[in-house]
Write a protein that holds these residues in place. Structure first.
Motif, mmCIF file in Angstrom:
data_model
loop_
_atom_site.group_PDB
_atom_site.id
_atom_site.type_symbol
_atom_site.label_atom_id
_atom_site.label_comp_id
_atom_site.label_asym_id
_atom_site.label_seq_id
_atom_site.Cartn_x
_atom_site.Cartn_y
_atom_site.Cartn_z
ATOM 1 N N ILE A 1 50.443 36.874 18.006
ATOM 2 C CA ILE A 1 49.109 36.926 18.608
ATOM 3 C C ILE A 1 48.302 35.823 17.963
ATOM 4 O O ILE A 1 48.319 35.673 16.744
ATOM 5 N N ARG B 1 34.431 37.226 17.775
ATOM 6 C CA ARG B 1 34.802 38.250 18.742
ATOM 7 C C ARG B 1 35.735 39.175 18.003
ATOM 8 O O ARG B 1 36.815 38.759 17.599
ATOM 9 N N GLY C 1 40.638 42.868 19.555
ATOM 10 C CA GLY C 1 40.884 44.122 20.256
ATOM 11 C C GLY C 1 39.613 44.813 20.679
ATOM 12 O O GLY C 1 39.587 46.027 20.845
ATOM 13 N N LEU D 1 37.520 43.929 28.158
ATOM 14 C CA LEU D 1 38.414 44.267 29.258
ATOM 15 C C LEU D 1 37.657 44.134 30.567
ATOM 16 O O LEU D 1 36.478 44.457 30.652
ATOM 17 N N ARG E 1 41.659 32.226 24.298
ATOM 18 C CA ARG E 1 41.905 33.461 23.569
ATOM 19 C C ARG E 1 40.683 33.926 22.816
ATOM 20 O O ARG E 1 40.453 35.124 22.653
ATOM 21 N N PRO F 1 38.962 35.960 26.732
ATOM 22 C CA PRO F 1 40.299 36.556 26.737
ATOM 23 C C PRO F 1 40.587 37.311 28.033
ATOM 24 O O PRO F 1 39.691 37.869 28.647
ATOM 25 N N ASP G 1 42.749 40.340 30.168
ATOM 26 C CA ASP G 1 43.009 41.748 29.857
ATOM 27 C C ASP G 1 44.238 41.933 28.995
ATOM 28 O O ASP G 1 44.227 42.701 28.034
ATOM 29 N N VAL H 1 43.576 41.133 25.347
ATOM 30 C CA VAL H 1 42.828 42.149 24.605
ATOM 31 C C VAL H 1 43.724 43.341 24.303
ATOM 32 O O VAL H 1 43.730 43.875 23.198
ATOM 33 N N ILE H 2 44.497 43.750 25.291
ATOM 34 C CA ILE H 2 45.360 44.906 25.070
ATOM 35 C C ILE H 2 46.439 44.586 24.041
ATOM 36 O O ILE H 2 46.766 45.429 23.206
ATOM 37 N N GLN H 3 46.949 43.354 24.094
ATOM 38 C CA GLN H 3 47.932 42.962 23.079
ATOM 39 C C GLN H 3 47.328 43.057 21.698
ATOM 40 O O GLN H 3 47.954 43.530 20.742
ATOM 41 N N GLU H 4 46.077 42.578 21.573
ATOM 42 C CA GLU H 4 45.441 42.638 20.266
ATOM 43 C C GLU H 4 45.227 44.071 19.813
ATOM 44 O O GLU H 4 45.437 44.404 18.663
ATOM 45 N N MET H 5 44.827 44.915 20.764
ATOM 46 C CA MET H 5 44.598 46.301 20.389
ATOM 47 C C MET H 5 45.877 46.938 19.884
ATOM 48 O O MET H 5 45.874 47.746 18.975
ATOM 49 N N TYR I 1 48.986 45.221 19.008
ATOM 50 C CA TYR I 1 49.846 44.530 18.048
ATOM 51 C C TYR I 1 49.104 43.845 16.926
ATOM 52 O O TYR I 1 49.694 43.444 15.951
#
Lengths: 343, 454
Positions: A34, A327, A330, A335, B369, B373, B375, B378-382, B384
């Motif tokens: 990431i 930012r 996560g 979203l 990024r 970003p 979707d 963001v979900i990957q970050e949440m 992983y």
């Protein structure tokens, strides 16, 4: 007992589920990188810390190289012939000797490489590049393999067509200016051995191939060859036949093994034989020392420093941006369905 | 005959009236989100799909949330699919398990056959086949999503890589007076798309995943990325082509300016066509393979072997080709070992060119990024990102929000029931409050004497 085994057999027959394997179910162990702010800044800094030293070292090496470029094709035409240069250069009876002076700017350590540089000479033209016979050059048995070399392939010797060795336009246009360098009334010894690639002298140019009927046609394109020296020892020819990539190129003429002091005056006595005047080409004599990266090449060092500098600048920018406008990783408010709700 | 015709006209008028009436009901409905269902049987459909009234029928059908056609013949199934496809212009999917579904499956854009009870006809006519109906969800949301991203990445990368390779050949023509001399050896060019850059693309197209399958199922909204077509739009195509053009320019210009006209080795040797071609080609192989490493988000051992192996195999090829006698290897004889390999300049130039070529894309990736970003990022970050504390509550909440409120099916019935119960509860509450407000006890303790009269 029987019932249990029957049941087991039955379930085996009716299940069509395929064998589980991590590959077919796409569950192979994987690394999912990431790009976090940490990684971004690390990569930019890593590039900067790698490139800036390389750039400095390259630039330093290039600065140590001393290069003298002496253009002589304009000055070496005598006054009276300047109106009709073509006629002058093609006439074999005019005097082609030319004398000039060059000054050494800084001390030059041996080995000093002597090159001739040609501008606007397209050795990479397709028909020129094709016009040679490698077979003929390799071995005397293939003397008659001259198909690719037309029109410089065969010579009509009193009615008999004999092959020209070496055939083709590349050999035919052999560069034939010669240079003598004199320092303080002493002729500098230019070593003309070892200027070609070993693979050429050992393999590609045969030691049993001798020049034959070379430059015998009416139109003479360049230098003549000594017929008693085999091709593997004719290093000028070998160097010339390595066709250059670009229209401005240098080729190695020889090496000088004595040093030249700063502010020395070198007298250049040259034979201005080669005809670059018909097509607006230029001829230059180049003396250059080398370093581990080769000749004078400021561009490389500057390019490395520029990229290193840009990456450092980007790293600093991103550090500031991440500090002032972060930012959170996560953050679900980014979203798209949440953003739409906000809008 | 005439009686038949009159009866037919009457039926047609009746159906047209029903269609109009239903349309009016829908238009008059106050709550715009309320779902409607249309039920048609085979005989009515026979008339409703005739050319003169099919547009009215389709208009009504499309506004309904659900249309149920019963007792239809296979031919009608295919006809409906075709008409819906043409009328709405949208992507249609047909799923069926019997031989009577074959026409419909073939007619739709995507046909799915269920293998099992009714035989294998549907399976043989379909594009995809699944063993049970419930796997349709997985097929669409997991595999559909992955396939979309894989194919778009693969196509864009393929275009990019060939532009980089081809344009450097054209730029060289400018230096050779457009005479047609080729910068690279013939075998180099054969090897490019065959061995040196094909395997990483294959691994990208087969194994790439942005998020794992369970996350795809938990966040169905990610599927919308495919429906909106955000990964394969004109913007992206032109962006990648531009990247290719820029990269090829960088490669060509840097190689030419750094390698000539001065010597490139300590021994004073200068560059000729073979050396320039080799160095340029090496930079292309490195750049193109490192670019795909930047695109891939899911690195298994297969990807690593293919990418780094491709680069390594280029050097192996050079060694072998150079070892062949000069009759076969011509200009490339011993090129790597003797001429180019020992020159530090060669390796330095490759490093410089690769980094410069990849820097624009890398900066773009970083900016996207960090500040815009998508979707899946963001979900990957949440999921992983290691430093993030994944709040279970937050995860569930986002999961729920990623589903649109449904209008049909099991969850719709559950939601409707919940709404009904809530409504009941509210009414009871109101009743209780009202009764308390009107109770005699409260009236007696209230201070306003005038109230007693009401």
């Amino acid at each position: 007992m029987n019932q249990v085994t029957n049941g087991a057999l039955k379930s085996k027959k009716t299940s069509k589920k395929p064998e589980y394997s991590r590959f077919t179910q796409q569950e192979l162990p994987a690394w999912k990188p990431i790009l976090t702010p940490g990684w971004v800044i690390t990569s930019f800094l890593a590039i900067a810390f790698l490139f800036i030293p390389i750039g400095l070292v390259s630039l330093f090496a290039s600065e140590r190289v001393v290069e003298i470029v002496y253009r002589y094709d304009q000055d070496c035409v005598p006054e009276m012939y300047r109106g009709n240069v073509s006629a002058y250069i093609r006439n074999s009876r005019t005097n082609k000797t030319c004398i000039g002076n060059i000054t050494v700017p800084k001390k030059m350590d041996p080995p000093i490489f002597v090159y001739y540089q040609l501008d606007n000479f397209y050795q990479n033209h397709r028909r020129y590049v094709k016009s040679r016979s490698d077979k003929q050059l390799r071995s005397a048995a293939y003397e008659y393999s001259t198909k690719e070399c037309e029109p410089e392939a065969r010579f009509n010797k009193s009615g008999v067509l004999v092959p020209i060795v070496p055939c083709g336009l590349i050999a035919w246009s052999l560069f034939n200016d010669t240079y003598n360098l004199i320092k303080k009334d002493k002729v500098l010894n230019i070593n003309k051995k070892g200027i070609a690639w070993k693979s050429d002298t050992k393999v590609k140019f045969g030691s049993n191939v001798y020049p034959k009927n070379f430059q015998s046609n009416d139109l003479i394109g360049g230098g003549k060859l000594n017929e008693s020296i085999p091709l593997s020892k004719q290093e000028d020819l070998i160097v010339w036949m390595r066709t250059a990539a670009l229209p401005t190129f240098r080729k190695l003429y020889g090496k000088i093994n004595t040093s030249l002091e700063a502010h020395d005056t070198i007298t250049v006595v040259l034979e201005n034989n080669y005809n670059t005047y018909s097509f607006g080409g230029q001829k230059k004599l180049v003396l250059s020392t080398t370093s581990w990266i080769g000749g004078k090449n400021d561009f490389l060092g500057i390019a490395y420093l520029t990229v290193g500098g840009i990456c450092l600048f980007m790293a600093l920018n991103f550090i500031l941006l991440y500090v002032f406008k972060p930012r959170p990783l996560g953050d679900p408010s980014y979203l798209s369905w949440n953003r739409k709700a906000v809008n | 005959m005439i009686q038949h015709f009159v009866a037919f006209q009457a039926m047609k008028d009746d159906i047209l009236n029903q269609i109009e009436a239903s349309r009016q009901v829908i238009i008059n409905e106050k709550n715009k989100d309320d779902p409607f269902a249309l039920v048609v049987d085979g005989k009515a459909l026979e008339i409703a799909l005739r050319n003169d009234i099919k547009d009215n029928f389709l208009q009504l059908a499309v506004t309904c949330a659900s249309v149920i056609c019963c007792r239809v013949s296979p031919k009608q199934k295919a006809l409906i699919t075709r008409l819906v496809k043409k009328y709405t212009g949208k992507m249609t999917l047909a799923i069926g398990d019997g031989a009577n579904d074959v026409g419909m499956i073939q007619e739709a854009d995507i046909g799915i056959g269920i293998s099992g009870m009714e035989g294998m006809q549907a399976v043989m006519a379909s594009d995809f086949s699944i063993p049970q109906f419930r796997f349709l969800e997985r097929l669409l949301i997991v595999h559909g999503h992955w396939c979309y991203k894989r194919i778009s990445k693969m196509i864009l990368y393929f275009v990019y890589k060939n532009i980089v390779f081809g344009l450097t050949l054209f730029y060289y023509e400018m230096y050779s007076r457009f005479s047609g001399d080729v910068l690279y050896d013939g075998w180099y060019m054969v090897m490019f798309n065959l061995f040196l850059t094909s395997l990483p693309v294959i691994s990208l197209g087969v194994l790439e995943q942005d998020v794992s399958s369970d996350i795809c199922l938990q966040f169905p909204a990610l599927y919308q990325q495919g429906q909106k077509g955000i990964f394969f739009s004109w913007k992206r195509i032109i962006g990648w082509m531009g990247n290719g053009i820029l990269t090829s320019l960088v490669i060509s210009i840097l190689n030419v300016y750094v390698l000539s006209p001065s010597a490139f080795r300590k021994g004073g040797q200068v560059v000729d066509i073979a050396h320039l071609g080799l160095t340029t080609y090496t930079t292309i192989v490195w750049t193109v393979n490192c670019q795909i490493a930047l695109i891939i988000t899911h690195f298994t051992w297969i990807q690593h072997i293919f990418i780094w192996g491709s680069i390594f195999s280029w050097y192996i090829f050079l060694l072998f080709y150079g070892a062949l006698p000069p009759e076969y290897s011509k200009r490339e004889y011993k090129l790597l070992i003797e001429a180019v390999g020992p020159a530090p300049m060669y390796w330095i130039v490759v490093l410089l060119v690769v980094v410069i070529s990849l820097l624009p894309y890398f900066i773009y990736m970083v900016i996207q990024r960090s500040f815009y970003p998508m979707d899946d990022h963001v979900i990957q970050e949440m999921k992983y990102g290691r430093k993030v504390v994944v709040d279970d509550e937050m995860w569930l909440r986002e999961e729920k929000s990623s589903r649109k409120p449904t209008q049909i099916g099991f969850s719709a019935r559950v939601d409707a029931k919940i709404l009904y119960l809530k409504d009941q509860l509210h009414r009871k509450k109101m009743f209780i409050i009202k009764s308390i407000a009107n109770s005699p006890i409260r009236r007696s303790i209230s201070t306003n004497p005038l109230e007693n009269r009401d």
